[in-house]
Scaffold this active site. Structure first.
Site, short mmCIF file in Angstrom:
data_model
loop_
_atom_site.label_atom_id
_atom_site.label_comp_id
_atom_site.label_asym_id
_atom_site.label_seq_id
_atom_site.Cartn_x
_atom_site.Cartn_y
_atom_site.Cartn_z
N ARG A 1 0.89 -1.19 0.00
CA ARG A 1 0.14 0.02 -0.06
C ARG A 1 0.80 1.17 -0.10
NH1 ARG A 1 -1.80 -3.40 3.92
NH2 ARG A 1 -4.00 -4.57 3.64
N TYR B 1 -9.51 -10.75 -6.69
CA TYR B 1 -8.39 -10.77 -7.92
C TYR B 1 -8.65 -12.01 -8.89
CZ TYR B 1 -6.20 -7.11 -5.29
OH TYR B 1 -6.08 -5.69 -4.83
#
Length: 303
Positions: free
Chosen positions: A152, A283
């Site tokens: 992140r 995903y």
């Protein structure tokens, strides 16, 4: 039920002073709810059960001759009105309990993360390194770390010098809830970080109190999340990708490309620092969609 609704709406208007827009929305939702209950033969608040409320919610999602099906978010908003009505009736002693309090709102559809292709990642990282001096070296190293580790932005700008072991190619990231994880650092990221540390960081660290931070701003302090976001958007503009790139794009692309390459979803879960594999499995939806597209274009019996 109609009298109860009128009393509730008056209370919202007079005592709580809700906006005219909110009051109009609640009025519309309540009228549809009362009409649905009347079709079930329910006219008294005390006769409403949790099953009636969940049935109304299902009818919102399905639609009817007069109303199109509602999206999950719109149906959830209507449920808020129904809960508010029954909570009011229970507090006023009109009913013994709130039959709506345990009815769960519909889950919104999973949003597929936006990833870009491998060639686009290369264009983005190359664009970040355009120019001379310390800043292009820093920007390219930052993007290589983001894509090479799946970090992140907050994790990347939070890196200190001793969080990296460039000899073995590893980085220690501090994730949500203060949880640490060690992730591999690929050769491209290692080379970019070395170049930044040798030829770029000393120039910026001389301008301020750098401390242990890996990535520095122009004043020699730790790079902020907002500045890191600007690095990405600037590079995206140079690479003609500005309409496709967000602060999380490289993290999404990292996960998608790993799964496309055959990585196990639980390995990707560990690399991303997800507490649950369910979060990571979104995903897999991306890769399945791509498989369907290839199948539709390639298989002689697909069309």
């Amino acid at each position: 039920m109609e009298r109860a609704v009128r009393t509730w709406l008056t209370q919202l208007d007079v005592e709580r002073g809700v906006s005219a827009h909110t009051l109009a929305a609640y009025t519309r939702d309540a009228r549809r709810y009362v009409a649905h209950l009347a079709e079930q033969g329910i006219t008294a608040p005390g006769d409403v059960t949790e099953l009636h409320v969940s049935g109304f919610l299902a009818s919102l999602r399905a639609g009817d001759d007069e109303h199109p099906p509602l999206a999950a978010t719109s149906a959830a908003r209507t449920l808020v009105a129904v809960r508010g009505l029954h909570k009011f009736l229970a507090l006023e002693g009109e009913t013994a309990h709130n039959p709506a309090q345990d009815v769960a709102p519909p889950a919104p559809p999973s949003r597929l993360p936006k990833a870009i292709g491998r060639d686009e990642v290369t264009r983005l990282i190359d664009a970040a390194g355009v120019g001379d001096g310390a800043i292009p070296l820093r920007d390219q190293a930052l993007l290589e770390v983001l894509y090479g580790t799946g970090a992140r932005i907050s994790e990347a700008v939070g890196l200190d010098l001793d969080d990296l072991d460039l000899d073995i190619g590893a980085a220690r990231l501090l994730g949500k809830g203060g949880k640490e994880r060690v992730v591999p650092l690929g050769s491209y990221a290692v080379d970019a970080v070395r170049a930044w540390l040798v030829r770029g960081r000393p120039e910026l660290s001389a301008k301020g109190k750098a401390g242990p931070a890996l990535f520095l701003n122009r004043r020699g302090a730790r790079l902020s999340r907002q500045s890191a976001w600007e690095v990405i958007t600037t590079a995206a503009g140079r690479a003609d990708l500005s309409g496709h790139v967000s602060p999380h794009t490289l993290r999404h692309s990292f996960a998608t490309h790993l799964l496309e390459g055959g990585a196990d979803v639980r390995v990707v879960q560990e690399l991303l620092g997800h507490a649950s594999v369910t979060t990571t499995q979104i995903y897999t939806m991306v890769t399945v969609d791509q498989l369907r597209e290839v199948y539709a274009q390639s298989h002689p019996r697909a069309r």
